[in-house]
Design a protein around this motif. Structure first.
Motif, mmCIF file in Angstrom:
data_model
loop_
_atom_site.group_PDB
_atom_site.id
_atom_site.type_symbol
_atom_site.label_atom_id
_atom_site.label_comp_id
_atom_site.label_asym_id
_atom_site.label_seq_id
_atom_site.Cartn_x
_atom_site.Cartn_y
_atom_site.Cartn_z
ATOM 1 N N PHE A 17 0.855 -1.193 0.000
ATOM 2 C CA PHE A 17 0.000 0.000 0.000
ATOM 3 C C PHE A 17 0.883 1.233 0.000
ATOM 4 O O PHE A 17 1.864 1.289 0.738
ATOM 5 N N ALA A 18 0.544 2.198 -0.828
ATOM 6 C CA ALA A 18 1.332 3.434 -0.891
ATOM 7 C C ALA A 18 0.414 4.615 -1.145
ATOM 8 O O ALA A 18 -0.694 4.451 -1.671
ATOM 9 N N LEU A 19 0.869 5.792 -0.767
ATOM 10 C CA LEU A 19 0.125 7.012 -1.063
ATOM 11 C C LEU A 19 0.530 7.539 -2.441
ATOM 12 O O LEU A 19 1.694 7.421 -2.834
ATOM 13 N N ALA A 20 -0.418 8.117 -3.154
ATOM 14 C CA ALA A 20 -0.101 8.802 -4.404
ATOM 15 C C ALA A 20 0.761 10.016 -4.064
ATOM 16 O O ALA A 20 0.638 10.588 -2.979
ATOM 17 N N THR A 21 1.662 10.394 -4.979
ATOM 18 C CA THR A 21 2.561 11.508 -4.667
ATOM 19 C C THR A 21 2.473 12.660 -5.669
ATOM 20 O O THR A 21 2.999 13.730 -5.419
ATOM 21 N N LEU A 22 1.817 12.440 -6.802
ATOM 22 C CA LEU A 22 1.840 13.468 -7.841
ATOM 23 C C LEU A 22 0.707 14.482 -7.751
ATOM 24 O O LEU A 22 0.711 15.490 -8.454
ATOM 25 N N GLY A 23 -0.280 14.208 -6.911
ATOM 26 C CA GLY A 23 -1.411 15.132 -6.768
ATOM 27 C C GLY A 23 -2.050 15.407 -8.116
ATOM 28 O O GLY A 23 -2.255 14.496 -8.922
#
Lengths: 310, 310
Positions: B291-297
């Protein structure tokens, strides 16, 4: 392109073999036993010997043969390696490397359920489609996901394990996978018997099911005779499965769901119970998906295996 | 291969544009307004003019440019045609054909949510992975499915519409899609407010939420301060979403789930609530998924669009 190809479906007791034209006509089909003793070390050599023998018997030149596709009961990497296949007593086996060495032919390998899906797409219930979800309703519930004519294997070989989607919080006894409330527990042949037992226990009126050994077949036979309780059971089954398929449709948005496995012998009436609830729960755009019965039965694996090398 | 590429993300009010190197470094980013009047007939000419101008300004030779990728809010066929895009006031538009004629460059087009997923895979939360499910938790719940580095568009452009999976029989008010009980109704920013309202109505003790305007942000801010009710709401959210992701995992078996959208600004704590329930419901083999968070918005779209042509 060669004119022929082999499709091999390795099962726990027998290996089904097929020689096909590249157009998908079966030239010959045969079986050999699966020798699982000694960690199944004879399985691939037996298959290779059988292929080499058939090549000789038919006076085929290797240049005429496009290759050999093999389906096995276990996860298979893109490179054709199996980390473990319990039913074959295998540890790590590099199917492609071993088989290419023993036959001199191009070899591809895949998981048997996924390969069967490809078979149904090529020559079965999914003919003419390119995006399909195959649902196999047998002792368990299996699946195969096809996108743009290709099998989706998954990053751990578990794509299409749709029988193990969680569908019911109220089920407290474990599925074979260890979880509770899997689709397989309510929509497989065994699952339908579970639903039938629950409904029978609460049923006060007459039903044909009281005079028949309880099975998925008995339920759908009784549905066809208008048995009220059996229709009630089929509706419950249809709601579980139709609702689950509607969720899967949000993921890959298939053109068609093909329903196979022993339970599908009930025929078109089975689809009516599934489709009714699929339509109720599906995202509007996905409601266009078609439903069809699988048509290749136990031959889906050899057809799909052959297709893999084309 | 050329050294540069353009990534375009057409939104309902502005078009985000990016000039990238083919390695994925942003050379320049800018925006132009989306002129939706007159059935949006100016949108593509405006985009083409802006690209042509940038080519001139940077003294680029067409041979240095790999192509132009465009994401639009609507279903897009493999050939780059949109049957309808409500937010752009478009009827049928053949993006690829029109844009290629106006720019002389190779053009590819895709659905904006799917394109954003490709962006996160290339340069965001999914870097290093090849099989991903992007989950966008904003006003609604969107998604993008990536298999072997490729977007799955679906046969009706509805693949990745994971916000519209049915997850709760007890919800009787309709989702924007017309169905009842969609994931979006309980796991979007709006859905989290719904859960918060339900929990608040029954809550007798003190809570930070009584002093804050109700929002998904307020809930997760309060979670971080140890607020008991907010944790209870986050657990309900996590169970809904984690359970749904476990079902999607049975279909494509991803390596990673990347969580983006406004709600993901809550940070890593958000993932703990989702992952906990994912682990509870997932098929054993699929539990390895990361699981990871998106980083590019908001830049995910231009990155993904650029990647489409590489």
């Amino acid at each position: 392109m060669g004119k022929y190809c082999f499709g091999i479906d390795v099962g726990g007791t027998t290996v089904k073999c097929g020689l096909f034209t590249t157009e998908g006509e079966a030239v010959e089909k045969w079986e050999i036993p699966t020798r699982t003793e000694e960690n199944g070390k004879n399985i691939l050599p037996d298959v290779a010997a059988s292929i080499n023998e058939k090549v000789k018997e038919k006076h085929l030149d290797p240049s005429q043969i496009e290759g050999v596709g093999i389906g096995v009961p276990g996860p298979v990497s893109e490179e054709g390696e199996v980390p473990v296949a319990v039913n074959l007593h295998w540890g790590r086996v590099h199917i492609v490397k071993e088989m290419e060495a023993m036959t001199g032919l191009k070899v591809k390998a895949g998981n048997d359920a996924n390969v069967a899906a490809l078979g149904e797409l090529w020559k079965g219930g999914g003919v003419g489609y390119h995006n399909m979800i195959l649902v196999t309703l047998g002792t368990g519930v299996g699946g195969g996901i096809i996108v743009n004519d290709k099998i989706i294997a998954g990053s751990h070989g578990a794509a299409g394990e749709i029988g193990h989607a969680h569908v019911d919080d109220s089920i407290k006894d474990p599925c074979n996978c260890g979880n509770c409330g899997c689709l397989e527990q309510v929509a497989s042949a065994t699952g339908i018997v579970r639903l039938a037992k629950e409904e029978l226990a609460a049923w006060k009126r007459d039903t044909l099911l009281k005079n028949r050994p309880l099975s998925a077949k008995a339920v759908f036979d009784s549905v066809k005779e208008g048995d009220e309780l059996s229709i009630r059971i089929a509706e419950r089954f249809g709601r579980y499965l139709g609702k689950a398929l509607a969720v899967y449709a949000c993921v890959t948005d298939p053109e068609v769901f093909v329903i196979g496995g022993g339970v599908s012998k009930a025929g078109p009436i089975l689809l009516t119970f599934i489709e009714k609830y699929y339509q109720e729960y599906a995202f509007p755009t996905c409601r266009q998906a078609a439903f069809a019965l699988a048509t290749l039965g136990n031959d889906a694996g050899i057809y799909g295996a052959a297709k893999m090398v084309l």
